[in-house]
Write a protein that holds these residues in place. Sequence first.
Motif, short mmCIF file in Angstrom:
data_model
loop_
_atom_site.label_atom_id
_atom_site.label_comp_id
_atom_site.label_asym_id
_atom_site.label_seq_id
_atom_site.Cartn_x
_atom_site.Cartn_y
_atom_site.Cartn_z
N GLY A 1 37.34 26.58 32.86
CA GLY A 1 37.03 27.61 31.86
C GLY A 1 37.46 28.99 32.31
N VAL A 2 37.25 29.28 33.58
CA VAL A 2 37.68 30.57 34.13
C VAL A 2 39.21 30.66 34.05
CG1 VAL A 2 37.75 32.03 36.19
CG2 VAL A 2 35.65 30.80 35.61
N GLY A 3 39.88 29.58 34.43
CA GLY A 3 41.34 29.55 34.32
C GLY A 3 41.80 29.74 32.89
N LEU A 4 41.08 29.13 31.95
CA LEU A 4 41.42 29.27 30.54
C LEU A 4 41.34 30.73 30.10
CD1 LEU A 4 42.04 28.17 27.71
CD2 LEU A 4 39.59 27.67 27.47
N VAL A 5 40.29 31.42 30.50
CA VAL A 5 40.15 32.84 30.13
C VAL A 5 41.33 33.65 30.67
CG1 VAL A 5 38.75 34.92 30.48
CG2 VAL A 5 37.64 32.74 29.88
N PHE A 6 41.66 33.47 31.95
CA PHE A 6 42.78 34.22 32.52
C PHE A 6 44.10 33.85 31.85
CE2 PHE A 6 39.83 35.23 35.94
CZ PHE A 6 40.17 36.56 36.18
N ALA A 7 44.29 32.58 31.53
CA ALA A 7 45.52 32.16 30.86
C ALA A 7 45.62 32.78 29.47
CB ALA A 7 45.60 30.63 30.79
N LEU A 8 44.51 32.81 28.73
CA LEU A 8 44.54 33.40 27.40
C LEU A 8 44.80 34.91 27.45
CD1 LEU A 8 41.61 31.46 25.67
CD2 LEU A 8 44.08 31.16 25.32
N VAL A 9 44.21 35.58 28.42
CA VAL A 9 44.49 37.01 28.60
C VAL A 9 45.97 37.21 28.94
CG1 VAL A 9 44.01 39.04 30.04
CG2 VAL A 9 42.11 37.63 29.19
N GLY A 10 46.49 36.33 29.81
CA GLY A 10 47.90 36.41 30.17
C GLY A 10 48.81 36.18 28.99
N VAL A 11 48.50 35.18 28.18
CA VAL A 11 49.31 34.90 26.98
C VAL A 11 49.29 36.12 26.05
CG1 VAL A 11 49.39 33.53 24.85
CG2 VAL A 11 49.10 32.39 27.05
N ALA A 12 48.10 36.69 25.86
CA ALA A 12 48.00 37.87 25.00
C ALA A 12 48.85 39.01 25.56
CB ALA A 12 46.54 38.29 24.87
N GLY A 13 48.76 39.22 26.86
CA GLY A 13 49.53 40.30 27.48
C GLY A 13 51.03 40.10 27.30
N TYR A 14 51.51 38.93 27.67
CA TYR A 14 52.96 38.66 27.55
C TYR A 14 53.42 38.74 26.09
CZ TYR A 14 53.74 37.01 32.37
OH TYR A 14 53.89 36.92 33.72
N SER A 15 52.69 38.09 25.19
CA SER A 15 53.15 37.98 23.80
C SER A 15 53.03 39.29 23.03
CB SER A 15 52.41 36.86 23.08
OG SER A 15 51.04 37.17 22.96
N LEU A 16 52.14 40.18 23.46
CA LEU A 16 51.96 41.46 22.76
C LEU A 16 52.72 42.60 23.42
CD1 LEU A 16 48.16 41.15 21.91
CD2 LEU A 16 50.12 40.78 20.39
N GLY A 17 53.51 42.28 24.44
CA GLY A 17 54.32 43.30 25.08
C GLY A 17 53.66 44.04 26.23
N ALA A 18 52.44 43.68 26.57
CA ALA A 18 51.76 44.27 27.73
C ALA A 18 52.02 43.35 28.93
CB ALA A 18 50.26 44.41 27.46
N THR A 19 53.27 43.37 29.36
CA THR A 19 53.71 42.46 30.42
C THR A 19 52.86 42.62 31.68
OG1 THR A 19 55.93 42.57 29.51
CG2 THR A 19 55.73 41.69 31.73
N TRP A 20 52.46 43.84 31.99
CA TRP A 20 51.63 44.08 33.17
C TRP A 20 50.33 43.27 33.09
CZ3 TRP A 20 46.74 45.89 32.50
CH2 TRP A 20 46.44 46.45 31.25
N LEU A 21 49.76 43.16 31.88
CA LEU A 21 48.53 42.38 31.71
C LEU A 21 48.80 40.89 31.89
CD1 LEU A 21 45.52 42.31 31.02
CD2 LEU A 21 46.17 42.27 28.59
N GLY A 22 49.91 40.43 31.34
CA GLY A 22 50.28 39.02 31.50
C GLY A 22 50.50 38.67 32.96
N ILE A 23 51.22 39.53 33.67
CA ILE A 23 51.48 39.28 35.09
C ILE A 23 50.18 39.30 35.90
CG2 ILE A 23 52.53 40.30 37.17
CD1 ILE A 23 54.86 41.21 35.31
N THR A 24 49.33 40.29 35.63
CA THR A 24 48.08 40.42 36.38
C THR A 24 47.16 39.22 36.17
OG1 THR A 24 48.22 42.84 36.24
CG2 THR A 24 46.06 41.89 36.77
#
Length: 144
Positions: free
Chosen positions: A80-103
């Motif tokens: 579940g913790v991994g899922l949260v980080f993966a979803l935040v990463g997907v949001a970051g990458y897909s919305l153009g906040a690459t720094w958030l996706g990478i982090t």
Amino acid sequence: MKVDPRGQRFAAVLTSIVLLAVLLTGNWVLLAAQAVVFAIGVFFGLRHHPYGLVFANLVRPRLGPPGELEDEAPPRFAQGVGLVFALVGVAGYSLGATWLGITATAFALGAAFLNAAFSFCLGCEMFLIIKRVTPKKKISEEVP
């Protein structure tokens, strides 16, 4: 339910490989696929987890029986913790906040790598700490 801890470590190795590939390529679709893998573990249990199925069908038959089994709840929480980080990463990458996706991906990779390399499940430890500090509900002797 009890699970083979070797399966969790195997899943962490595959997860680490996928997350490293995401960091190297910036491919948010691959991260979304990993999020689906995490979600299956969380919502359907580790016996239905894709990496767990690979372990159970291809790897475990070649190994001896496990020395011990562990409770499913802590590694399921870790998924579940991994899922949260993966979803935040997907949001970051897909919305153009690459720094958030990478982090977010790097944090998930760090936790997966700890389990893969050292058999230290950070999410499992978080689960146990939360369980320890969460007050237990007391059932009153008197009913109002």
